[in-house]
Design a protein around this motif. Structure first.
Motif, mmCIF file in Angstrom:
data_model
loop_
_atom_site.group_PDB
_atom_site.id
_atom_site.type_symbol
_atom_site.label_atom_id
_atom_site.label_comp_id
_atom_site.label_asym_id
_atom_site.label_seq_id
_atom_site.Cartn_x
_atom_site.Cartn_y
_atom_site.Cartn_z
ATOM 1 N N GLN A 634 -2.277 22.738 -46.606
ATOM 2 C CA GLN A 634 -2.533 21.513 -47.371
ATOM 3 C C GLN A 634 -3.815 20.817 -46.930
ATOM 4 O OE1 GLN A 634 -0.983 20.419 -49.957
ATOM 5 N NE2 GLN A 634 0.933 21.582 -49.979
ATOM 6 N N LYS A 635 -4.557 21.467 -45.987
ATOM 7 C CA LYS A 635 -5.819 20.924 -45.465
ATOM 8 C C LYS A 635 -5.624 19.551 -44.806
ATOM 9 C CE LYS A 635 -8.954 23.440 -48.532
ATOM 10 N NZ LYS A 635 -7.976 24.478 -48.860
ATOM 11 N N ILE A 636 -4.485 19.406 -44.113
ATOM 12 C CA ILE A 636 -4.210 18.186 -43.346
ATOM 13 C C ILE A 636 -4.857 18.338 -41.970
ATOM 14 C CG2 ILE A 636 -2.411 16.688 -42.391
ATOM 15 C CD1 ILE A 636 -2.380 16.819 -45.429
ATOM 16 N N PRO A 637 -5.650 17.368 -41.519
ATOM 17 C CA PRO A 637 -6.221 17.461 -40.169
ATOM 18 C C PRO A 637 -5.104 17.669 -39.142
ATOM 19 C CG PRO A 637 -7.192 15.635 -41.365
ATOM 20 C CD PRO A 637 -6.049 16.125 -42.204
ATOM 21 N N SER A 638 -5.190 18.755 -38.403
ATOM 22 C CA SER A 638 -4.102 19.079 -37.483
ATOM 23 C C SER A 638 -4.618 19.994 -36.381
ATOM 24 C CB SER A 638 -2.940 19.753 -38.227
ATOM 25 O OG SER A 638 -3.401 20.833 -39.006
ATOM 26 N N LYS A 639 -3.854 20.039 -35.290
ATOM 27 C CA LYS A 639 -4.219 20.913 -34.172
ATOM 28 C C LYS A 639 -2.936 21.401 -33.515
ATOM 29 C CE LYS A 639 -6.727 21.191 -29.791
ATOM 30 N NZ LYS A 639 -7.755 20.591 -28.918
ATOM 31 N N LEU A 640 -2.897 22.675 -33.165
ATOM 32 C CA LEU A 640 -1.787 23.252 -32.412
ATOM 33 C C LEU A 640 -2.316 23.730 -31.068
ATOM 34 C CD1 LEU A 640 1.024 24.372 -31.870
ATOM 35 C CD2 LEU A 640 0.416 26.399 -33.226
ATOM 36 N N LEU A 641 -1.813 23.132 -29.996
ATOM 37 C CA LEU A 641 -2.170 23.538 -28.639
ATOM 38 C C LEU A 641 -1.062 24.453 -28.126
ATOM 39 C CD1 LEU A 641 -3.853 23.330 -26.022
ATOM 40 C CD2 LEU A 641 -2.547 21.256 -25.467
ATOM 41 N N GLU A 642 -1.364 25.757 -28.073
ATOM 42 C CA GLU A 642 -0.395 26.724 -27.565
ATOM 43 C C GLU A 642 -0.609 26.864 -26.058
ATOM 44 O OE1 GLU A 642 -0.221 30.403 -29.649
ATOM 45 O OE2 GLU A 642 0.262 29.474 -31.580
ATOM 46 N N LEU A 643 0.361 26.386 -25.298
ATOM 47 C CA LEU A 643 0.247 26.372 -23.842
ATOM 48 C C LEU A 643 0.796 27.677 -23.270
ATOM 49 C CD1 LEU A 643 1.482 22.724 -23.511
ATOM 50 C CD2 LEU A 643 -0.851 23.507 -23.048
ATOM 51 N N PRO A 644 0.106 28.295 -22.323
ATOM 52 C CA PRO A 644 0.515 29.623 -21.842
ATOM 53 C C PRO A 644 1.802 29.634 -21.034
ATOM 54 C CG PRO A 644 -1.344 28.791 -20.574
ATOM 55 C CD PRO A 644 -1.161 27.846 -21.723
ATOM 56 N N SER A 645 2.231 28.475 -20.522
ATOM 57 C CA SER A 645 3.451 28.426 -19.710
ATOM 58 C C SER A 645 3.980 27.000 -19.705
ATOM 59 C CB SER A 645 3.159 28.896 -18.274
ATOM 60 O OG SER A 645 2.236 28.012 -17.647
ATOM 61 N N GLY A 646 5.071 26.816 -19.009
ATOM 62 C CA GLY A 646 5.650 25.475 -18.883
ATOM 63 C C GLY A 646 7.051 25.363 -19.429
ATOM 64 N N GLY A 647 7.431 26.288 -20.339
ATOM 65 C CA GLY A 647 8.770 26.245 -20.894
ATOM 66 C C GLY A 647 9.056 24.959 -21.645
ATOM 67 N N HIS A 648 10.335 24.718 -21.872
ATOM 68 C CA HIS A 648 10.733 23.492 -22.558
ATOM 69 C C HIS A 648 10.705 22.344 -21.555
ATOM 70 C CE1 HIS A 648 12.248 21.516 -26.087
ATOM 71 N NE2 HIS A 648 13.188 20.909 -25.368
ATOM 72 N N GLY A 649 9.956 21.313 -21.851
ATOM 73 C CA GLY A 649 9.783 20.201 -20.921
ATOM 74 C C GLY A 649 8.540 20.296 -20.076
ATOM 75 N N LEU A 650 7.810 21.409 -20.218
ATOM 76 C CA LEU A 650 6.526 21.587 -19.521
ATOM 77 C C LEU A 650 6.645 21.275 -18.037
ATOM 78 C CD1 LEU A 650 4.076 20.156 -22.215
ATOM 79 C CD2 LEU A 650 4.768 22.531 -21.810
ATOM 80 N N ASN A 651 7.499 22.055 -17.380
ATOM 81 C CA ASN A 651 7.662 21.964 -15.924
ATOM 82 C C ASN A 651 8.102 20.583 -15.459
ATOM 83 O OD1 ASN A 651 6.804 24.704 -15.437
ATOM 84 N ND2 ASN A 651 4.702 24.020 -15.824
ATOM 85 N N GLY A 652 8.917 19.926 -16.260
ATOM 86 C CA GLY A 652 9.439 18.632 -15.833
ATOM 87 C C GLY A 652 8.429 17.517 -15.868
#
Length: 682
Positions: A634-652
């Protein structure tokens, strides 16, 4: 307690050099230590939840502001009014919070004071915790420790962890000219600790060993007990303060053990010298006061120093004359404390300095009660007391500095109920219930605001790391943070969304009062809170211009959204618990599609930033990937940051992955002109 080290600007307890970090709570008898058998290990995650604040380590006797002074309000059973006293005559009360720092109370509504007096008064209907004197007593022989009150009327209530902390309240205030403290507070004299101070000035690493009793192990600091605000004990506070001010590494080692005394310390010389300390802090007296004479106390302390210097001749010492124990406890020989202080003072000379907590506590108790300051009811400090210990020690090592200004302090957080006690549960039905937002405003705002939706699987709310902590971080970048404590569905699917929409409308309706730009109001969510935020970003309306209530005339569309490891879909990649709690066990395909927000993106959807770890198992990254693809289509300004690790909660909520999403989301906001570029910097 474990010794923290820095990781990416945070503190971790993983670098633990000493294997005795447990605090053994002891009860004194004359000449005997009766160990309760209760031990509490320091919380290994506490340091990650605590953020060093230099103003809290400014000595309370310097400047015109006391921060977070603890009081315990005592209620008059007849009138319902409660009172407590602070150290200095009040100029203006700046903030009153619970001890955890999670609730801020309202002047006039919850408390009042008269300028120039020490007293804070609570009206009968105040929301602030208060107790009657009877609440602080227990019947004889009803507790594990026999803490007989000196008046013979039962026992003093014993708090093994945070019982007193939970009863106490914190007051930040400006004050008029205080009493003359200069005769009792420490003064900086470089000649007393020349080698340690010289190394600090030269930014060289310094090694400090603390040898003491249960106070030194950390009892009863909130970080030791593992609860908000997670403040470390005085040694870690001192370490953080010295590292901050001198920009050098301070290594601390703590072989202290609860229930021990100066006689025991003489058997532990090898533990003291092993880290090759530049400075040894000796902090005994509370357990010695069961009956040890000042002469023997002095001799033991002197012998300990001599044994250390046989192996490390250049070692310097700070001798701590301890806080006062509860004078109403019959088994405590209160008269020994000033004798111990004087005995330690006789040992002081260049290379040996005195940290006189005894005299300071004596002055405290001229205006306050023991229950205002205690951590356990008898012989441990609370968070405020641990800060005072750290302030006194740092005053011996740090030259006096200019007082921290109170002008730039953030306004106190403000709580508002969303529905005035009459909340909708669907489009047609209402119920007598409510929920709230907490508005955290920055000292200097840039006009942007974000409604924060904590996670919790639509079953509970994680308001610490994903709520109020985030709001405080946003404040550092000029953004107003509004924590939404949305209601749980409990079979009412639309309830969380209605709360989120109401919160956005309420922020817009109050934009002028809170110095917010109504066109720069976003929403942020974590985990299931990310689902709620993405739902609010894809399900909104312009408001009803004909509505009676002004709030309902406002748009519920957020101007942007930030989603961190969010649940997005209710389809195959969803988080099962969140779906079940929100939609029920057997939702219709139409309901699943309606709340699968990757399927609800339109050209009117606001810009969205997403951050997700590729190894997130509870909430697969496909949730974010599918939403990002829909936004791009839909050409909505957006960004996806795919983090290589951290799991759910990003390491607490800590470490490089956590720091990465925070840094890049701010940069994204600056790129969209939502915040100034300078506010996106660390």
């Amino acid at each position: 307690m474990n010794s923290p080290h820095r990781i990416n600007g945070r503190f971790s307890f993983s670098a633990f050099k000493v294997n005795r970090s447990r605090c053994v709570c002891a009860v004194l008898t004359v000449g005997v230590l009766l160990l309760s058998g209760i031990t509490f290990a320091a919380d290994p995650d506490a340091a990650a939840n605590w953020k060093y604040q230099p103003e809290l380590l400014q000595p309370f006797w310097q400047g015109d502001t006391v921060r977070g002074e603890s009081v315990l309000f005592i209620k008059d059973p007849q009138t319902g009014e409660a009172k407590a006293s602070v150290l200095f005559p009040v100029g203006k009360v700046l903030k009153v919070t619970n001890s955890a720092g999670t609730v801020t109370y309202e002047a006039g509504r919850d408390y009042r004071w008269k300028p120039g007096t020490h007293e804070i008064i609570l009206p009968a209907d105040s929301r602030i915790n208060s107790q009657t004197p009877a609440d602080l007593r227990r019947p004889d022989d009803s507790q594990r420790h026999k803490l007989t009150h000196r008046d013979g009327n039962g026992e003093i209530f014993f708090g093994g962890k945070l019982e007193y902390h939970n009863m106490q309240t914190c007051v930040t205030y400006t004050h008029h000219a205080p009493v003359d403290w200069q005769k009792i507070v420490p003064t900086f004299d470089e000649k007393m600790l020349p080698r340690t101070i010289s190394k600090l000035r030269q930014n060289k690493p310094v090694s400090i060993v603390l040898m003491g009793d249960s106070i030194s192990t950390g009892c009863n600091a909130s970080g030791w007990a593992g609860a908000a605000p997670f403040q470390p004990a005085f040694l870690e506070l001192l370490q953080q303060h010295l590292e901050h001010l001198y920009k050098t590494k301070v290594n601390v080692t703590n072989p202290s053990v609860g229930g021990k005394d100066t006689r025991w310390a003489l058997t532990e010389v090898d533990q003291v010298v092993e880290p090759k300390p530049d400075l040894v802090i000796i902090a005994f007296g509370m357990n010695d006061s069961a009956g040890r004479s000042a002469k023997e106390y002095q001799a033991n302390t002197k012998a300990l120093m001599e044994e250390v210097r046989k192996k490390l001749p250049e070692t310097e010492f700070i001798l701590v004359a301890p806080m006062l124990g509860n004078k109403d406890w019959v088994r405590l020989k209160h008269e020994l404390f000033p004798q111990y202080r004087d005995a330690l003072a006789e040992l002081c000379k260049p290379g040996v300095a005195l940290a006189d907590m005894t005299s300071i506590w004596t002055e405290f108790l001229k205006e306050k009660q023991d229950w205002d300051l205690t951590g356990n009811g008898v012989n441990h400090p609370n968070d405020f007391g641990h800060r005072v210990y750290a302030q006194v020690l740092s005053a011996l090592l740090v030259p006096p500095t200019v007082s921290v200004s109170t002008v730039a302090e953030s306004p106190a957080p403000e709580e508002l109920m969303l529905w005035n006690g009459h909340a909708p549960i669907d489009k047609e039905h209402f119920k007598k219930e409510d929920t709230k937002i907490t508005v955290h405003r920055p000292a200097k705002g840039n006009g942007a605001a974000i409604v924060i939706c904590p996670g919790g699987g639509y079953q509970r709310l994680v308001t610490g790391g994903e709520g109020h902590g985030i709001a405080k971080w946003l404040n550092q970048h000029g953004i107003t943070g509004i924590v939404l404590e949305y209601r749980m569905p409990h079979g009412r699917t639309y309830v969380p969304l209605m709360d989120a929409q109401r919160a956005i409308r309420m922020v817009r309706a109050n934009a002028k009062r809170w110095d917010i730009d109504p066109d720069r109001i976003g929403i942020m969510g974590f985990s299931a809170g990310g689902h709620l935020a993405s739902t609010a970003a894809t399900h909104f309306d312009k408001g009803n211009p004909q509505a009676k209530e002004l709030i309902d005339r406002e748009s519920s569309r957020p101007d942007f959204a930030i989603l961190v490891y969010p649940v997005v879909t209710m389809g195959e990649s969803t988080h099962g618990g969140s779906r079940k709690n929100l939609l029920g066990t057997n939702p219709t395909p139409e309901l699943v599609k309606l709340f699968s927000n990757e399927k609800q993106v339109t050209k009117q959807t606001p810009p969205i930033f997403l951050a997700h770890a590729v190894d997130d198992k509870p909430v697969p990254i496909k949730n974010s990937q599918d939403l990002y693809a829909a936004l791009q289509s839909q050409k909505i300004p957006s960004k996806l940051l795919e983090l290589p690790s951290g799991g759910h909660g990003l390491n607490g909520y800590k470490g490089p992955m956590w720091d990465a999403w925070q840094k890049q989301s701010l940069e994204w906001l600056a790129k969209l002109k939502i915040i100034p570029e300078q506010d996106a910097k660390d």
